[in-house]
Design a protein around this motif. Sequence first.
Motif, short mmCIF file in Angstrom:
data_model
loop_
_atom_site.label_atom_id
_atom_site.label_comp_id
_atom_site.label_asym_id
_atom_site.label_seq_id
_atom_site.Cartn_x
_atom_site.Cartn_y
_atom_site.Cartn_z
N MET A 72 1.13 -1.24 0.10
CA MET A 72 0.18 0.17 0.06
C MET A 72 1.14 1.09 -0.52
O MET A 72 1.21 1.55 1.17
CB MET A 72 -0.83 0.16 1.16
N GLU A 73 0.91 2.15 -1.30
CA GLU A 73 1.40 2.57 -1.01
C GLU A 73 0.89 4.78 -0.50
O GLU A 73 -0.71 3.74 -1.01
CB GLU A 73 2.28 3.18 -2.40
N PRO A 74 1.42 5.71 0.23
CA PRO A 74 0.59 6.63 0.59
C PRO A 74 -0.53 7.33 -1.03
O PRO A 74 0.49 7.44 -2.18
CB PRO A 74 1.63 7.45 1.12
N LEU A 75 -1.07 8.19 -0.37
CA LEU A 75 -1.95 9.44 -2.05
C LEU A 75 -0.60 10.18 -1.64
O LEU A 75 0.34 9.97 -1.03
CB LEU A 75 -3.34 9.37 -0.68
N GLU A 76 -0.92 10.16 -3.30
CA GLU A 76 -0.72 11.40 -3.84
C GLU A 76 -0.84 12.98 -2.73
O GLU A 76 -1.76 13.34 -1.79
CB GLU A 76 -0.68 12.28 -5.15
N PRO A 77 0.91 13.73 -2.60
CA PRO A 77 0.98 14.64 -1.30
C PRO A 77 -0.26 15.69 -1.88
O PRO A 77 -0.49 16.36 -0.56
CB PRO A 77 2.54 15.71 -1.16
N SER A 78 -0.70 16.36 -2.84
CA SER A 78 -1.32 16.95 -3.04
C SER A 78 -3.09 16.05 -2.76
O SER A 78 -3.74 17.38 -3.28
CB SER A 78 -1.25 17.18 -4.44
N ALA A 83 -4.56 13.73 4.87
CA ALA A 83 -3.92 14.04 5.82
C ALA A 83 -5.09 13.48 6.58
O ALA A 83 -4.28 12.52 7.62
CB ALA A 83 -4.16 15.13 6.55
N ALA A 84 -6.26 13.46 6.54
CA ALA A 84 -7.26 12.00 6.92
C ALA A 84 -7.16 10.70 6.24
O ALA A 84 -6.92 9.66 7.61
CB ALA A 84 -8.63 12.16 6.52
N TRP A 85 -6.64 11.15 5.79
CA TRP A 85 -6.04 9.14 4.81
C TRP A 85 -5.03 8.34 5.26
O TRP A 85 -4.90 7.78 6.45
CB TRP A 85 -6.42 8.60 3.58
N ALA A 86 -4.03 9.40 5.94
CA ALA A 86 -2.74 9.67 6.47
C ALA A 86 -3.00 8.90 8.06
O ALA A 86 -2.55 8.06 9.01
CB ALA A 86 -1.82 10.66 6.18
N GLU A 87 -3.55 9.80 8.37
CA GLU A 87 -3.89 9.24 9.60
C GLU A 87 -4.97 8.29 10.16
O GLU A 87 -4.17 7.45 11.03
CB GLU A 87 -5.03 10.64 10.47
N TRP A 88 -6.10 8.07 9.46
CA TRP A 88 -6.59 6.89 9.28
C TRP A 88 -5.42 5.18 9.32
O TRP A 88 -5.99 4.35 9.39
CB TRP A 88 -8.29 6.56 8.54
N GLY A 89 -5.10 4.95 8.12
CA GLY A 89 -4.10 5.03 8.02
C GLY A 89 -2.59 4.52 8.25
O GLY A 89 -1.73 4.18 7.92
N ARG A 90 -2.11 5.80 9.79
CA ARG A 90 -1.74 5.06 10.72
C ARG A 90 -1.06 3.88 10.66
O ARG A 90 -1.48 2.95 11.66
CB ARG A 90 -1.40 6.30 12.01
N GLY A 91 -0.12 2.61 10.82
CA GLY A 91 0.91 1.92 11.06
C GLY A 91 0.38 1.15 9.92
O GLY A 91 0.83 0.19 9.85
N LYS A 92 -0.10 1.61 8.43
CA LYS A 92 -0.83 0.45 7.70
C LYS A 92 -0.17 0.68 6.95
O LYS A 92 -0.09 0.04 5.85
CB LYS A 92 -2.44 0.35 7.54
N ILE A 93 -0.45 1.97 6.18
CA ILE A 93 0.08 2.48 4.29
C ILE A 93 1.57 2.35 4.46
O ILE A 93 2.18 2.41 5.40
CB ILE A 93 0.11 3.77 4.78
N SER A 107 -11.51 0.23 1.37
CA SER A 107 -11.35 1.34 1.57
C SER A 107 -11.15 2.14 0.16
O SER A 107 -10.65 2.71 0.08
CB SER A 107 -12.56 1.91 2.71
N TYR A 108 -9.47 1.72 1.50
CA TYR A 108 -8.32 2.11 0.86
C TYR A 108 -8.15 2.66 -0.52
O TYR A 108 -7.77 2.89 -1.50
CB TYR A 108 -7.57 2.63 1.49
N PHE A 109 -8.74 0.80 -1.14
CA PHE A 109 -8.31 0.41 -2.50
C PHE A 109 -9.49 1.41 -3.36
O PHE A 109 -8.96 2.27 -4.84
CB PHE A 109 -8.39 -0.53 -2.74
N ALA A 303 -15.76 6.41 3.82
CA ALA A 303 -14.57 6.33 5.21
C ALA A 303 -14.12 5.06 5.52
O ALA A 303 -15.14 4.19 5.92
CB ALA A 303 -15.42 6.86 6.59
N PRO A 304 -12.94 5.00 6.06
CA PRO A 304 -12.56 3.33 5.59
C PRO A 304 -13.29 2.97 7.63
O PRO A 304 -12.29 2.19 8.09
CB PRO A 304 -11.61 3.13 5.99
#
Length: 409
Positions: A72-78, A83-93, A107-109, A303-304
């Motif tokens: 799982m790669e992170p979303l583009e910075p733009s 920010a929301a997905w980075a928080e939801w994905g802490r420890g997963k992404i 959901s992330y897919f 939301a996931p």
Amino acid sequence: MSRALDDARDDAGDETPDAAPILGNVPGSYALSVFRERHPVLIKQVREALPYTPDRRRALDRLLGEVERDVMEPLEPSAHDGAAWAEWGRGKIGGRWVDAPFLWAESYFYRKLLEATGYFGDGPWRGVDPFGPLKQAELDGPDVDGELAALDETAALSPDERAEALLLGSLWGNRADLSHGATGAGGGERATGLVVDDGPLLRALLGDLAPARICLVADNAGRELLPDLVLADHLLAHGQAREIALHVKPVPYFVSDATPSDVLACLRRLAAAPGRAGEAGARLWAATEDGRLTLRAHPFACAPLPYADMPDDLRGEFAAADLTITKGDLNYRRLTGDRMWPPATPFAAVTGYFPGPVVALRTLKSDALVGVPEHTVAELDATGRSWRTSGTHAMIQGRGAHKVGQEAA
């Protein structure tokens, strides 16, 4: 486990043990097949459904590579919601798709698929539903003509028989799920019955609360949403509902999930149909104009997270309703936390956090399951068929308690 769910069970004095989230890293599991089989096929289908420009095709190919490498790669910075997905994905992404909770990773897919198609970008593909061609082909298909014409046959039924027929039509309409059909799962199989039937509870609630304010949380568009709308028309026309708030997704999600545009397409399809379907369409059109049928598209719908983590404003909407009816497998997964509960775990214990009476109409297309007696599970398992995931079985399952901590009906 969600804190809201913990608190609800503590208030109710329930000692049901915790349950682990469903993961995709179990060999032979349904969740693993979604990541290994369904998602690669879906990316290829989306890539060919519209004449995407080279940059979008490259982005879809990159996503396919992520899925095939299982990283799982992170979303583009733009990304507007990065920010929301980075928080939801802490420890997963950054980890494997299959190691994250199934609900979250799936959901992330779909969020990443929208990113790849340019749905949220500033270019020409902004706001273009990547699943639109699949949805439209289904809505325009000849099967829909026959299903709408079949409504004329309900004229010969008694009022109770007609109400039951429309309820079951809404329930089994969930078999028309484009995502589930991407790999041909369950194709050609006949529905064999209800695993749980809390229909008497639903009818009692509708009778006791009428005319009620109802939240109807939709699932799929097209062939499922049409019978959902017909059911809504019946409830409004027969005085069981004074207002229905139809909750849909704000953006395309899980292939066939309904958005406001899909609701409007179905209303047009109904209104243009002959016979009883057209009459229902005309009434629903008028109900939308005068506010008796309203649309909701809360961001939390994409939301996931389970419903136990819903924000306060959405909780307030459900609390203000006399009854919430949820449709489909994904909403059931979110209601129950998408965890591997022992199947006999009471539905009321798992959904005690929900701020009002709730009834789930669901055909089974995943492993999430509660409120099913052990002997029923044993009998169905003995058939050797994938009854939990094939869409051949269904349930009407509900809880009538109005507030957390009250005894469930």
